[in-house]
Design an enzyme around this catalytic site. Structure first.
Site, mmCIF file in Angstrom:
data_model
loop_
_atom_site.group_PDB
_atom_site.id
_atom_site.type_symbol
_atom_site.label_atom_id
_atom_site.label_comp_id
_atom_site.label_asym_id
_atom_site.label_seq_id
_atom_site.Cartn_x
_atom_site.Cartn_y
_atom_site.Cartn_z
ATOM 1 N N GLY A 29 0.892 -1.107 -0.020
ATOM 2 C CA GLY A 29 -0.128 0.016 -0.060
ATOM 3 C C GLY A 29 0.941 1.031 0.118
ATOM 4 O O GLY A 29 2.104 1.219 -0.480
ATOM 5 N N TYR A 86 -5.693 -1.540 -2.304
ATOM 6 C CA TYR A 86 -4.298 -1.022 -2.830
ATOM 7 C C TYR A 86 -4.117 -1.485 -4.430
ATOM 8 O O TYR A 86 -3.478 -0.525 -5.155
ATOM 9 C CB TYR A 86 -3.249 -1.864 -2.351
ATOM 10 C CG TYR A 86 -3.163 -1.793 -0.699
ATOM 11 C CD1 TYR A 86 -3.620 -0.834 0.078
ATOM 12 C CD2 TYR A 86 -2.096 -2.760 0.014
ATOM 13 C CE1 TYR A 86 -3.532 -0.625 1.503
ATOM 14 C CE2 TYR A 86 -2.108 -2.738 1.437
ATOM 15 C CZ TYR A 86 -2.752 -1.457 1.941
ATOM 16 O OH TYR A 86 -2.449 -1.415 3.498
ATOM 17 N N HIS A 110 -10.474 -3.926 6.737
ATOM 18 C CA HIS A 110 -9.636 -3.020 6.707
ATOM 19 C C HIS A 110 -9.913 -1.638 7.734
ATOM 20 O O HIS A 110 -9.028 -0.844 7.947
ATOM 21 C CB HIS A 110 -9.409 -2.192 5.434
ATOM 22 C CG HIS A 110 -8.084 -1.874 4.833
ATOM 23 N ND1 HIS A 110 -7.716 -2.052 3.519
ATOM 24 C CD2 HIS A 110 -7.194 -0.892 5.609
ATOM 25 C CE1 HIS A 110 -6.390 -1.346 3.396
ATOM 26 N NE2 HIS A 110 -6.131 -0.802 4.645
ATOM 27 N N SER A 137 -8.413 -3.820 11.434
ATOM 28 C CA SER A 137 -7.315 -2.696 11.083
ATOM 29 C C SER A 137 -8.250 -1.257 11.460
ATOM 30 O O SER A 137 -9.242 -1.224 11.276
ATOM 31 C CB SER A 137 -6.819 -2.738 9.684
ATOM 32 O OG SER A 137 -5.819 -1.741 9.413
ATOM 33 N N GLN A 164 -4.179 -4.028 13.082
ATOM 34 C CA GLN A 164 -3.198 -3.085 12.328
ATOM 35 C C GLN A 164 -3.397 -1.817 12.586
ATOM 36 O O GLN A 164 -4.719 -1.249 12.017
ATOM 37 C CB GLN A 164 -2.824 -3.743 10.866
ATOM 38 C CG GLN A 164 -1.968 -3.002 10.164
ATOM 39 C CD GLN A 164 -1.838 -3.260 8.624
ATOM 40 O OE1 GLN A 164 -1.836 -2.871 7.862
ATOM 41 N NE2 GLN A 164 -1.374 -4.790 8.347
ATOM 42 N N LEU A 216 7.644 4.619 10.122
ATOM 43 C CA LEU A 216 9.060 5.499 10.000
ATOM 44 C C LEU A 216 8.412 6.883 9.648
ATOM 45 O O LEU A 216 9.024 7.597 9.146
ATOM 46 C CB LEU A 216 9.687 5.023 8.511
ATOM 47 C CG LEU A 216 10.518 3.545 8.882
ATOM 48 C CD1 LEU A 216 11.126 3.208 7.885
ATOM 49 C CD2 LEU A 216 11.269 3.587 10.365
#
Length: 311
Positions: free
Chosen positions: A25, A64, A122, A157, A179, A210
């Site tokens: 994704g 995605y 999701h 998620s 998630q 990150l």
């Protein structure tokens, strides 16, 4: 140095690699999927990742629109299926397929595989009006897919405590995974979600781990957080990304990352050649919490929690 890989044990006894090295994704996401826009760069990246030692964790989702790339790379790989961990997700927010059962059957056919290792809802944003079924109905379908062996593990998620409580009230099989967006500058996607999941034996996965490196402030060279991370890169001879990914896993959270550079994919798969001390983990946590919440996704739904997300 011999290869070493860390895993987390799920509440059903199965194990999940502590890092997903190719998330398909974010960087690779497509608004529309056509025969002409198959991303050869992503195919190549997955193919290369599948030559790495250990179990390679690939994170996919129907929204995605990268099944063609994942399927092509899988078909050309010689890596045994039991050394590939595939996560897939059913899109609740944007309707791609009719329901979770149809969604997974479709992706299994398109990827030419018999099962996925993890299947997620999701998002929790489900309604009769929009989806034709309730969140509880969706979870019961997930349980059926699990019982039928089409997925080895099931989860969710972007779920909040309230969303998970709805599932836990009615479930026969509780989620193995939640998630969420998680990084040093967003240590709770929604209020109390990390503590809740960990106390209910639901493993957390972090996407965008990150983020502090992706949206680095202009004065980062004078920021105590970045200065401390830099000191650790020197101490351990590792990159900033490796330090922050290792921090995520030391927090008991699976890290989902990706990169267009294969060297960084290799770095992620080889993450466990070093460890942070408890004091270093605590210091990154403390310095990260001094920053305002940095949320890249679900802003409309979750920005209201920004202050609480860094408490």
């Amino acid at each position: 140095m011999s290869f070493h890989q860390d895993f987390f044990t799920l509440n059903n006894g199965n194990k999940i690699p502590a890092v997903a090295v190719v998330g398909t994704g974010t960087r690779w996401y497509k608004q529309k999927e056509t025969p002409e826009n198959v991303n050869s760069e992503l195919v190549s990246q997955i193919e290369k990742a599948l030559t790495l030692p250990g179990i390679v964790h690939i994170d996919a989702a129907e929204v995605y629109r990268t099944y063609p790339e994942v399927g092509k790379a899988l078909s050309q790989s010689k890596k045994p299926r039991d050394e590939i961990f595939i996560t897939d997700k059913y899109s609740t927010q944007l309707k791609v397929t009719e329901n979770p059962i149809v969604g997974l059957d479709t992706s299994l056919e398109r990827l030419n595989i018999d099962y996925v290792d993890l299947y997620l809802l999701h998002s929790p944003f489900v309604s009769i009006e929009k989806n034709g079924f309730t969140l509880e109905d969706a979870w019961r379908q997930m349980e059926k897919l699990y019982k039928d062996g089409k997925t080895k593990n099931i989860g969710v998620s972007n779920f909040s405590v309230e969303d998970l409580e709805k599932i836990l009230t009615i479930c026969e099989i509780k989620p193995q995974i939640n998630q969420i967006e998680f990084n040093a500058f967003l240590q709770n996607q929604t209020p109390g979600i990390v503590k809740f999941c960990q106390s209910h034996d639901i493993v957390l996965e972090a996407y965008s781990p990150l983020s502090p490196l992706q949206k680095r402030p202009e004065n980062s060279e004078n920021d105590q957080f970045y200065k401390f991370v830099e000191s650790l890169t020197i101490k351990y001879s590792k990159t900033e990304a490796q330090i922050l990914l290792r921090w995520v896993t030391r927090r008991g959270v699976v890290a989902v990352t990706t990169s267009s550079k294969f060297s960084r994919v290799q770095d992620a798969q080889n993450l466990f050649t070093f460890d942070l001390t408890d004091e270093e983990v605590e210091e990154i946590t403390k310095l990260g919490l001094k920053h305002k919440a940095q949320r890249l996704y679900w802003n409309e739904e979750y920005d209201k929690y920004n202050v609480q997300s860094q408490n």
